[in-house]
Design a protein around this motif. Structure first.
Motif, mmCIF file in Angstrom:
data_model
loop_
_atom_site.group_PDB
_atom_site.id
_atom_site.type_symbol
_atom_site.label_atom_id
_atom_site.label_comp_id
_atom_site.label_asym_id
_atom_site.label_seq_id
_atom_site.Cartn_x
_atom_site.Cartn_y
_atom_site.Cartn_z
ATOM 1 N N ARG A 56 0.807 -1.225 0.000
ATOM 2 C CA ARG A 56 0.000 0.000 0.000
ATOM 3 C C ARG A 56 0.846 1.284 0.000
ATOM 4 N N PHE A 57 2.016 1.228 0.636
ATOM 5 C CA PHE A 57 2.836 2.436 0.730
ATOM 6 C C PHE A 57 3.296 2.951 -0.641
ATOM 7 N N ALA A 58 3.233 2.078 -1.657
ATOM 8 C CA ALA A 58 3.699 2.462 -2.991
ATOM 9 C C ALA A 58 2.562 2.917 -3.910
ATOM 10 N N ASP A 59 1.338 3.009 -3.372
ATOM 11 C CA ASP A 59 0.211 3.472 -4.191
ATOM 12 C C ASP A 59 0.442 4.898 -4.660
ATOM 13 N N HIS A 60 -0.081 5.214 -5.831
ATOM 14 C CA HIS A 60 -0.047 6.582 -6.341
ATOM 15 C C HIS A 60 -1.412 6.906 -6.936
ATOM 16 N N SER A 61 -1.600 8.123 -7.334
ATOM 17 C CA SER A 61 -2.896 8.567 -7.854
ATOM 18 C C SER A 61 -3.284 7.773 -9.099
ATOM 19 N N PHE A 62 -4.578 7.477 -9.191
ATOM 20 C CA PHE A 62 -5.132 6.778 -10.337
ATOM 21 C C PHE A 62 -5.662 7.807 -11.328
ATOM 22 N N TYR A 63 -5.268 7.651 -12.586
ATOM 23 C CA TYR A 63 -5.747 8.524 -13.653
ATOM 24 C C TYR A 63 -6.458 7.657 -14.692
ATOM 25 N N PRO A 64 -7.766 7.852 -14.867
ATOM 26 C CA PRO A 64 -8.507 7.011 -15.816
ATOM 27 C C PRO A 64 -7.906 6.984 -17.219
ATOM 28 N N TRP A 65 -7.402 8.095 -17.702
ATOM 29 C CA TRP A 65 -6.857 8.116 -19.060
ATOM 30 C C TRP A 65 -5.633 7.217 -19.195
#
Length: 194
Positions: free
Chosen positions: A67-76
């Motif tokens: 989880r610590f490596a999650d980043h923002s999700f961009y649909p495109w």
């Protein structure tokens, strides 16, 4: 596009890969191997690639770790990743279809092995590697996690750079000038890029 759908697309990519490969793996086992480069290095390279393209991302999809490596999700980006996933499976299928019984997961030369230069091999010497590079790019775009997303590029990159020169040497030893001529008119991974 949502993060959940993006993960489902990645799982569909893995399932599609398995379904394509299963059929051809069964066929190729019937042809006897006459020369092989299997050994500890080959096994280590294959396991590294499997970890990066399969184990690490599937653990992330299943339990969300790390989880610590999650980043923002961009649909495109996920839509772009979907395009790369479709391209990867398409190239993967065309490659297996062209190779037929000549295919092997390892560096093997089979009895009555033929130099395949038709179909997708007309312009690219290693379209199987092209398919896995496309998969690794799709994975990086579909999974919003620095480790799980980039694990495919790293894992497959290790296999590719540790193996492609050895594979080409084996093909030169097996097919000689025919393979040398083939190398001169094809790209290694993508058309027109030697």
């Amino acid at each position: 596009m949502t993060p959940t759908i993006s993960k489902i697309i990645f799982v569909a990519l893995a399932i599609g890969w398995y379904l394509i490969r299963y059929k051809y793996a069964r066929r190729s086992r019937r042809a006897r191997i006459v020369r092989s480069a299997r050994g500890p290095l080959e096994i280590a390279l294959l396991l590294t690639s499997l970890s990066g393209l399969g184990l690490v991302p599937l653990v992330y999809v299943a339990i969300g770790m790390p989880r610590f490596a999650d980043h923002s999700f961009y649909p495109w980006l996920a839509w772009l990743g979907s395009f790369f996933a479709i391209a990867a499976l398409s190239v993967f299928h065309l490659t297996h279809r062209a190779l037929g019984r000549n295919w092997s997961v390892s560096l093997d030369v089979r009895e009555n092995h033929e130099l395949v230069t038709e179909g997708i091999y007309r312009r690219v010497r290693h379209p199987m590697y092209s398919a896995f590079w496309l998969w690794a790019i799709a994975q990086a775009l579909l999974l919003p996690n620095w480790i799980a997303g980039l694990a495919g590029l790293v894992g497959f990159g290790v296999l590719f750079f540790g193996r492609v020169a050895r594979e080409e040497r084996m093909m030169l030893q097996t097919f000689g000038d025919s393979y040398r001529d083939y190398m001169a008119r094809t790209g290694r991974i993508f058309p027109w890029i030697l």
